[in-house]
Design an enzyme around this catalytic site. Structure first.
Site: not given
Length: 457
Positions: A47-48, A113, A119, A194-195
């Site tokens: 993830t980011c 996070s 979420r 577009t994710g």
């Protein structure tokens, strides 16, 4: 079977190091399963702000298989990301046994996070399992692990205020942008990508009253995304993007296209430049300035770069009239969280971890319970035989009836099973303790295996 996780996140690494490490992460799971015999399954979360690899290892009672798997993964990550094996080894936190499930459940609940309680990570964990299924790299244990993680995340969202706080990177970014933008109902936004983050951005913008939203995708998926989300689409060429930026107040870039690997050859790196470079933004600002005519200068353009692999060239920040907020900015501005909510969430995670570990290690305990039940049945059979023989002798020359047999069997079984419950509870506890001890012996020293093989200078 032993669970191992190798994790790197914003908590251990700066984002530049994390970006380098996760390059090529899409292929690592497939490669480790196909090239490392003890690894029965692998799931990758990229993830980011994190890169994590979960392994299901078929390990004997010696730790060689575990050590081999962790060493092999470090080498694969090094090869795919371009960092040295030593750097890859030093970047990971290695967890084994119960630490694996506890960590994943913590991650899925949003407790690890940048924005505590967000979420979006729950969806990313779920998608990671789906991608592993599609690649054929999951296993029964990993399926159970990740499905339990998703259920735990839902429990945290339902039973704590974290779930209703609207906490996310997208929300944090829009809150920061809103401090300098015109009011959102009057703002014009362009989304790049577009994710999942793009979808979250559309929803968050609408919640703030922003209705002028367009989407751009160099891959050509903007039209379909726009139709499904009720927004406008920007053409696929770079000139169309520049024109859209000239009219925009806000850009949310979350394509993650930079650094992707080619689909046809997972091992080949595709050279992709920044999705949004400084020259394009400078041209857009020139057009915006020309359009304001007599006004002194156009409104500022705020750009949120939510992609780990940086969609936006950092030099964009040097363009006059542009404010660039990247993940580092968001991390520095992440809000604090009420300790009571976090404590409650961690209690939910701890309880879920305990239940999962008991289930995972329960096979050994179940075998102990079955052995006790078998022993009890043998005892019942033996005592029934003695009682029937005694009754036969007493009734001679008559013989016991079937009802006599059933009555004796019920009486003996009731007496034998009366004390069985406590024995079963005790046997299960002992078996679980022995299974945990055996697993601990297998993975002993695994936490140091990467550094032992690839010592850091």
């Amino acid at each position: 079977m032993v669970l191992i996780s190798l994790t790197a996140s914003h908590r251990e690494l700066d984002l530049d190091a994390l970006e380098r490490l996760s390059t090529g992460s899409q292929s690592v799971g497939r490669t480790v399963v196909s090239t490392c015999r003890p690894v029965q399954g692998a799931v990758v979360i990229s993830t980011c702000n994190r890169f994590e690899l979960y392994l299901d290892v078929d390990a004997p009672l010696v730790g060689d298989s575990v050590h081999h798997a962790t060493r092999h993964v470090a080498d694969l990550v090094a090869a795919s990301s371009g960092v040295t094996p030593q750097a890859a080894a030093a970047s990971f936190t290695v967890r084994t046994g119960p630490e694996v499930s506890e960590h994943l459940f913590t991650v899925a609940a949003g407790l690890d996070s940048m924005v505590v309680g967000e979420r979006e990570i729950a969806g990313q964990v779920k998608r990671s399992l789906a991608e592993s299924r599609a690649d054929g790299t999951t296993s029964k244990t990993l399926e159970l692990l990740f499905q339990t993680a998703s259920r735990t995340s839902k429990q945290v969202g339902h039973h704590t205020r974290l779930g209703g706080a609207g906490r996310s990177l997208v929300a944090l970014g829009l809150d920061l942008a809103g401090e300098v933008l015109r009011p959102y109902p009057a703002a014009r936004a362009v989304i790049i990508g577009t994710g999942a983050y793009a979808g979250a951005a559309v929803a968050a913008l609408r919640a703030r009253g922003c209705s002028d939203v367009r989407v751009y995708s160099g891959s050509g998926r903007a039209a379909d995304f726009a139709a499904s989300h009720g927004v406008g689409a920007v053409g696929t060429d770079s000139e169309a993007l520049v024109e859209a930026l000239a009219d925009a107040d806000l850009v949310v870039s979350c394509s993650g296209a930079r650094g992707r690997r080619g689909a046809a050859d997972p091992g080949a790196e595709v050279s992709i430049e920044y999705v949004l470079d400084a020259a394009a933004v400078a041209r857009a600002r020139e057009r915006a300035a020309a359009r304001v005519q007599d006004e002194p200068e156009p409104d500022a353009l705020v750009i949120l770069d939510l992609a780990l692999h940086r969609d936006v060239d950092p030099r964009v920040a040097d363009v006059e009239g542009v404010l660039l907020y990247d993940l580092s900015t968001l991390k520095a501005n992440a809000p604090a969280t009420a300790s009571a909510d976090v404590d409650h969430a961690r209690t939910i995670v701890a309880e879920a971890t305990s239940r999962f570990e008991e289930t995972r290690l329960g096979r050994a305990a179940d075998a102990a319970v079955v052995a006790l039940l078998d022993e009890a049945e043998r005892q019942v059979a033996a005592e029934v035989a003695v009682a029937v023989a005694r009754l036969t002798s007493e009734l001679a020359p008559a013989t016991p009836t079937e009802d006599d047999h059933d009555a004796i069997a019920r009486d003996v079984r009731r007496r034998v099973h009366a004390g069985l419950h406590d024995r079963i509870v005790a046997a299960r506890a002992v078996a679980l303790a022995e299974a945990r001890a055996a697993e601990a012996a297998v993975v002993a020293g695994a936490e140091q295996s990467l550094l032992a093989v690839h010592p850091v200078d």
